[in-house]
Design a protein around this motif. Structure first.
Motif, mmCIF file in Angstrom:
data_model
loop_
_atom_site.group_PDB
_atom_site.id
_atom_site.type_symbol
_atom_site.label_atom_id
_atom_site.label_comp_id
_atom_site.label_asym_id
_atom_site.label_seq_id
_atom_site.Cartn_x
_atom_site.Cartn_y
_atom_site.Cartn_z
ATOM 1 N N ARG A 333 0.986 -0.977 0.442
ATOM 2 C CA ARG A 333 -0.029 0.192 0.103
ATOM 3 C C ARG A 333 1.097 1.797 -0.086
ATOM 4 N NH1 ARG A 333 -5.331 -1.161 -1.299
ATOM 5 N NH2 ARG A 333 -5.486 -3.240 -0.577
ATOM 6 N N LEU A 334 0.321 2.175 -0.749
ATOM 7 C CA LEU A 334 1.843 3.299 -0.901
ATOM 8 C C LEU A 334 0.822 4.596 -0.942
ATOM 9 C CD1 LEU A 334 2.835 1.978 -4.228
ATOM 10 C CD2 LEU A 334 3.581 1.594 -2.089
ATOM 11 N N VAL A 335 1.403 5.980 -0.251
ATOM 12 C CA VAL A 335 1.288 6.738 0.010
ATOM 13 C C VAL A 335 1.136 7.463 -1.110
ATOM 14 C CG1 VAL A 335 0.740 6.811 2.459
ATOM 15 C CG2 VAL A 335 3.530 7.282 1.229
ATOM 16 N N PRO A 336 0.972 9.081 -0.730
ATOM 17 C CA PRO A 336 0.513 9.713 -1.841
ATOM 18 C C PRO A 336 1.927 10.448 -2.791
ATOM 19 C CG PRO A 336 -0.985 10.833 -0.382
ATOM 20 C CD PRO A 336 -0.200 9.541 -0.626
ATOM 21 N N ASN A 337 2.927 10.739 -3.737
ATOM 22 C CA ASN A 337 4.036 10.742 -3.958
ATOM 23 C C ASN A 337 4.598 9.519 -4.458
ATOM 24 O OD1 ASN A 337 2.789 13.505 -3.585
ATOM 25 N ND2 ASN A 337 3.737 14.268 -2.056
ATOM 26 N N GLN A 338 3.576 8.605 -4.319
ATOM 27 C CA GLN A 338 4.821 7.246 -4.651
ATOM 28 C C GLN A 338 4.529 7.186 -5.866
ATOM 29 O OE1 GLN A 338 4.452 4.907 -0.432
ATOM 30 N NE2 GLN A 338 6.359 5.082 -1.161
ATOM 31 N N ASP A 339 5.529 6.240 -6.654
ATOM 32 C CA ASP A 339 5.113 5.897 -8.065
ATOM 33 C C ASP A 339 4.347 4.659 -8.147
ATOM 34 O OD1 ASP A 339 4.369 6.926 -11.277
ATOM 35 O OD2 ASP A 339 5.693 5.050 -10.891
ATOM 36 N N TRP A 340 3.517 3.939 -8.307
ATOM 37 C CA TRP A 340 3.098 2.971 -8.199
ATOM 38 C C TRP A 340 3.607 1.734 -8.972
ATOM 39 C CZ3 TRP A 340 1.738 -1.466 -11.432
ATOM 40 C CH2 TRP A 340 0.433 -1.025 -12.658
ATOM 41 N N LYS A 341 4.751 2.188 -10.572
ATOM 42 C CA LYS A 341 5.172 1.267 -11.344
ATOM 43 C C LYS A 341 6.413 1.744 -10.659
ATOM 44 C CE LYS A 341 2.182 1.863 -15.080
ATOM 45 N NZ LYS A 341 1.436 2.871 -16.884
ATOM 46 N N GLU A 342 7.627 2.994 -10.526
ATOM 47 C CA GLU A 342 8.623 2.843 -9.846
ATOM 48 C C GLU A 342 8.596 2.034 -9.039
ATOM 49 O OE1 GLU A 342 9.644 6.613 -9.377
ATOM 50 O OE2 GLU A 342 11.000 6.327 -7.722
ATOM 51 N N ILE A 343 7.619 2.025 -7.289
ATOM 52 C CA ILE A 343 7.569 1.580 -6.242
ATOM 53 C C ILE A 343 8.033 -0.668 -6.778
ATOM 54 C CG2 ILE A 343 6.473 0.384 -4.522
ATOM 55 C CD1 ILE A 343 7.806 3.089 -4.047
ATOM 56 N N THR A 344 7.165 -1.055 -7.886
ATOM 57 C CA THR A 344 6.988 -1.984 -8.210
ATOM 58 C C THR A 344 8.424 -2.253 -9.105
ATOM 59 O OG1 THR A 344 4.625 -2.157 -9.113
ATOM 60 C CG2 THR A 344 5.824 -3.371 -10.138
ATOM 61 N N GLU A 345 9.164 -1.445 -9.240
ATOM 62 C CA GLU A 345 10.512 -1.677 -10.380
ATOM 63 C C GLU A 345 11.662 -1.727 -9.104
ATOM 64 O OE1 GLU A 345 12.207 -3.037 -13.092
ATOM 65 O OE2 GLU A 345 10.588 -2.815 -13.576
ATOM 66 N N LEU A 346 11.302 -0.724 -8.413
ATOM 67 C CA LEU A 346 12.443 -1.092 -6.602
ATOM 68 C C LEU A 346 12.388 -2.296 -6.441
ATOM 69 C CD1 LEU A 346 11.030 2.395 -5.481
ATOM 70 C CD2 LEU A 346 13.768 1.792 -6.499
ATOM 71 N N PHE A 347 10.576 -2.682 -6.016
ATOM 72 C CA PHE A 347 9.939 -4.522 -5.305
ATOM 73 C C PHE A 347 10.721 -5.184 -6.087
ATOM 74 C CE2 PHE A 347 8.523 -8.323 -5.108
ATOM 75 C CZ PHE A 347 8.271 -8.630 -3.217
ATOM 76 N N LYS A 348 11.098 -5.708 -7.466
ATOM 77 C CA LYS A 348 11.590 -6.555 -8.215
ATOM 78 C C LYS A 348 12.673 -6.680 -8.723
ATOM 79 C CE LYS A 348 11.331 -7.231 -13.653
ATOM 80 N NZ LYS A 348 11.052 -8.870 -13.417
ATOM 81 N N LYS A 349 13.313 -4.608 -8.561
ATOM 82 C CA LYS A 349 15.220 -5.101 -8.660
ATOM 83 C C LYS A 349 15.126 -6.044 -6.956
ATOM 84 C CE LYS A 349 18.637 -1.299 -9.315
ATOM 85 N NZ LYS A 349 18.225 -0.157 -9.238
ATOM 86 N N HIS A 350 14.890 -5.367 -5.381
ATOM 87 C CA HIS A 350 15.523 -5.512 -4.309
ATOM 88 C C HIS A 350 14.999 -7.138 -4.753
ATOM 89 C CE1 HIS A 350 16.901 -5.474 -0.530
ATOM 90 N NE2 HIS A 350 15.643 -6.602 -0.481
ATOM 91 N N PHE A 351 13.802 -7.901 -4.593
ATOM 92 C CA PHE A 351 13.827 -9.293 -4.094
ATOM 93 C C PHE A 351 15.262 -10.153 -4.904
ATOM 94 C CE2 PHE A 351 10.612 -12.887 -3.590
ATOM 95 C CZ PHE A 351 10.622 -12.509 -2.479
ATOM 96 N N GLU A 352 14.493 -9.654 -6.362
ATOM 97 C CA GLU A 352 15.767 -10.190 -7.430
ATOM 98 C C GLU A 352 17.047 -10.365 -6.914
ATOM 99 O OE1 GLU A 352 13.381 -10.492 -11.402
ATOM 100 O OE2 GLU A 352 14.801 -8.665 -11.182
ATOM 101 N N SER A 353 17.327 -9.039 -6.361
ATOM 102 C CA SER A 353 18.602 -9.038 -5.274
ATOM 103 C C SER A 353 18.857 -10.018 -4.516
ATOM 104 C CB SER A 353 19.117 -7.707 -5.992
ATOM 105 O OG SER A 353 18.902 -7.719 -4.465
#
Lengths: 462, 462
Positions: A333-353
């Protein structure tokens, strides 16, 4: 508008019976077995809008279920209110936890609803709340009190991600042009504590898959010598929160709006009993991010929750297997100003790493949406506030919700207008759960309050 | 015994066809739908023992499936070998991964089995390996070469925990009195690298349940503010191993037998290719306890693996739910000297103690068993070693297995005799998996080798 209360008391039974008929149609958008029912519900809403006084109604084709559109334009120089709602409902599972069949509505009295509540899937989310707007329009057209123009856009895929709506809105900007968007798809604090939702959280929903060996293995022969995908998945998920329950994904908090102490103090004035909260959930303690209260944790702070996990042997008894694969569904769950596509990308990158050698990890984004905030100095908010004050006898409290209605951010982007979230449900109404219900009092109070919104919004727009 | 090879080549087709008939009966002990088939298999084994030359055969009643007993006592002054095996099989699921129906045996050639392998559930585990002993007895009785007494005890509940056997053995100590117990229910390294299993791991199998809120919740409204049982479960499981993959349960390693450097060096001589191992499993690296090799990790070291995990929404698509409950099945493989009941208790105590407030944790022990070691200076081991040397042309390698046969420890306790594990299957035979098979060469080699065990054991007992 002194006669609205008498209009409602004269028509009360009709209003309830019409809603009950609508609730009988199982418009479950997630399950294709119900597709004819979803279409039938769209027809029913179309007819209801026509009867309520719309000059023009149509079913608008989309790649998915149709959008029901209706309008009554009384004067192009007057402001226009766009009402949004949805006619689809969540699946009813688990069916065996319902005390009465989910598509056979019944009225029962409860502690929260001494005047009775209608029990059915969709009663509150969103058929009941959407239908308040249809009946409010009926009142205004039949009594000649509609002070401005009105448009309705009722979709059939809200519970499955609103993809067709996201396709429809940018293609119909002129048709949908408006001065304010009005939605009743949220809740309020209590029947004697009216509130207006001023913020929604965004969402990023992903599915992860961890693959170890190429087949299920005997845990005696291989246990301890190869990476067990379930053990690995638990370690990876566990590492996503630190000891203070902060989320550890690099960059996750970068754009999080930090509220001032004053704003947080203002929020803390909303009536809330931690003891009642714990008792209602039968938990001995709350849990969450260090440094924030329960109401802050579920509204102004972003979160990460596992919504489902599975892998290996889950049947009765014991099987000594090391699974080849393990899976989880995870949402943030995100709060205003967090971009959901950017967060999805950050998650993906981190989880794979963080995947250890010995396993392969795949992250599949499901869907998401932006968070949203309505400023309380907006005339839409002020009109809503005055409307509640008129019918509830007290000013409503502005409240951030933890939930997400991703299309609200889309509306702002495509239609350049603010959304006002006038919710009349209660948190205890069990939306998305067995035994969903909607208070009869709340339903009628919504019908009574909405026309005042039109009145004050038109006045404030002058 | 120079004529055993010719006896086998004359009877080869009969031996194979008899086994195929036995494999056609779906004796799945875990599923009551097959109970008549399990009973029919017991009858078939009884008749086979009678034909093979037992003087006395009987079905012994138990609280569950009967134990098939047979004996041929030629002289009370001679030693007695007790053969143990089982006539039940694992469930065949997942059926759709079988290339041929699991109870319609067929023979196919493979790289590991150029002379063909019999594909069927139970081919290797344990009908094929058990039936080698019946055919070896037939050879010895029909050629007058049986050098000692023999007893058979073939059970029907090995795949579901051997509860009836644990009931039967202490009640029949006199009937089962013996000098050595012989079991073929393990494997060997390769057809040209014979090995004898000298150690088995013990087992403790538990199920854990984490309960948070009293019902499933909407993750938008409650996410981040209440303990999510799945998130909590992943944290709890993750904490059971430290950064070196040591198990963190206090007291877990207290009684673990530490092997000497010499013993570990001896083990390391067994042929093993880490590259082949990784390729066979399609993994890019192995994984496990720091300071130990792959073959040590899966044999002389205790381990903890999650065998199954589940909770929340696991269907297609997305559901934003916080589950009320999350579950896991966890098993620990134990080494000799670790008491499985004590370890189960340590696990339970520790797992309950690490539960954060906001959730309730229940640990349910499933079952377990002790580890076991056969010293290689034992005459049973030496007789087996000489038998393999005779038929394979090379000395077998003593090998610790990672698997568990809990009843072996029971036999030692109740019958005061050592068990010799003469396995003829290969790790690649896919026991407990789809496409289980047993090499025809291995089957016949077992029949050839077993009579030498009787010969050498009788000689060494003098």
């Amino acid at each position: 508008m002194q006669d609205i209360q008498s209009y409602i008391s004269q028509n009360k039974d009709k209003f309830i019976n019409e809603l009950i008929e609508l609730l009988k149609i199982p418009s479950v958008s997630a399950d294709t077995a119900y597709s004819q029912d979803v279409l039938n519900t769209a027809d029913a809403v179309l007819n209801a809008l026509k009867k309520a006084g719309c000059d023009k109604v149509e079913l608008c084709d989309t790649p998915g279920y149709p959008i029901v559109y209706g309008e009554k334009i009384i004067d192009p120089n007057l402001p226009t209110v766009l009402v949004y709602g949805h006619y689809d409902v969540q699946p009813a599972d688990p069916i065996d936890l319902w005390n009465s069949p989910p598509f056979e509505p019944i009225i029962k009295k409860t502690d929260s609803h001494p005047e009775g509540a209608i029990y059915a899937r969709g009663a509150c989310d969103d058929k009941g709340q959407m239908y308040m707007h249809v009946k409010a329009l009926e009142y205004m057209t039949s009594t000649g009190t509609l002070p401005c123009n009105v448009k309705f856009m009722i979709e059939g895929e809200e519970e499955v991600g609103s993809e067709s709506l996201a396709w429809f809105v940018p293609r119909n900007k002129e048709k949908l042009a408006n001065d304010v968007i009005l939605i009743s798809d949220t809740g309020m604090i209590a029947n004697d504590i009216p509130s207006i939702t001023t913020g929604l959280r965004g969402l990023s929903y992903v599915e992860v898959e961890v693959t170890g060996p190429n087949r299920d293995l005997h845990s005696g022969l291989y246990g301890g010598a190869v990476a067990n995908p379930i053990n690995v998945l638990t370690k990876m998920i566990a590492s996503l929160h630190d000891e203070n329950n902060h989320i550890t994904i690099p960059g996750f908090y970068d754009n999080v709006e930090e509220l001032s102490r004053d704003e947080r103090d203002e929020m803390a004035k909303a009536p809330f009993s931690i003891e009642k909260y714990k008792n209602a959930l039968a938990i001995d303690d709350v849990y969450g991010e260090k440094g924030y209260t329960t109401n802050e944790r579920n509204s102004i702070r972003p979160t990460l929750d596992v919504n489902g996990i599975w892998g290996g042997y889950t049947g009765e008894g014991a099987k000594t297997v090391i699974a080849s694969k393990a899976y989880a569904k995870i949402s943030m769950r995100l709060v205003p100003n967090q971009d959901w596509k950017e967060i999805t990308e950050l998650f993906k990158k981190h989880f794979e790493s963080i995947a250890p050698s010995g396993v392969k990890v795949v992250v599949k984004p499901h869907h998401g949406g932006q968070g949203y905030v309505t400023p309380i100095d907006n005339i839409g908010y002020q009109a809503a506030s005055k409307a509640y004050e008129q019918t509830f006898g007290k000013k409503p409290i502005p409240q951030r919700s933890g939930g997400s209605i991703p299309i609200v951010a889309l509306f702002e982007k495509e239609l350049q207008s603010k959304t006002i979230l006038m919710g009349f449900g209660l948190d205890s109404d069990a939306i998305h759960s067995p035994n969903e219900h909607f208070g009869v009092w709340n339903y009628l109070k919504g019908i009574e309050t909405i026309p005042y919104f039109y009145k004050y919004f038109t006045e404030l727009s002058e």
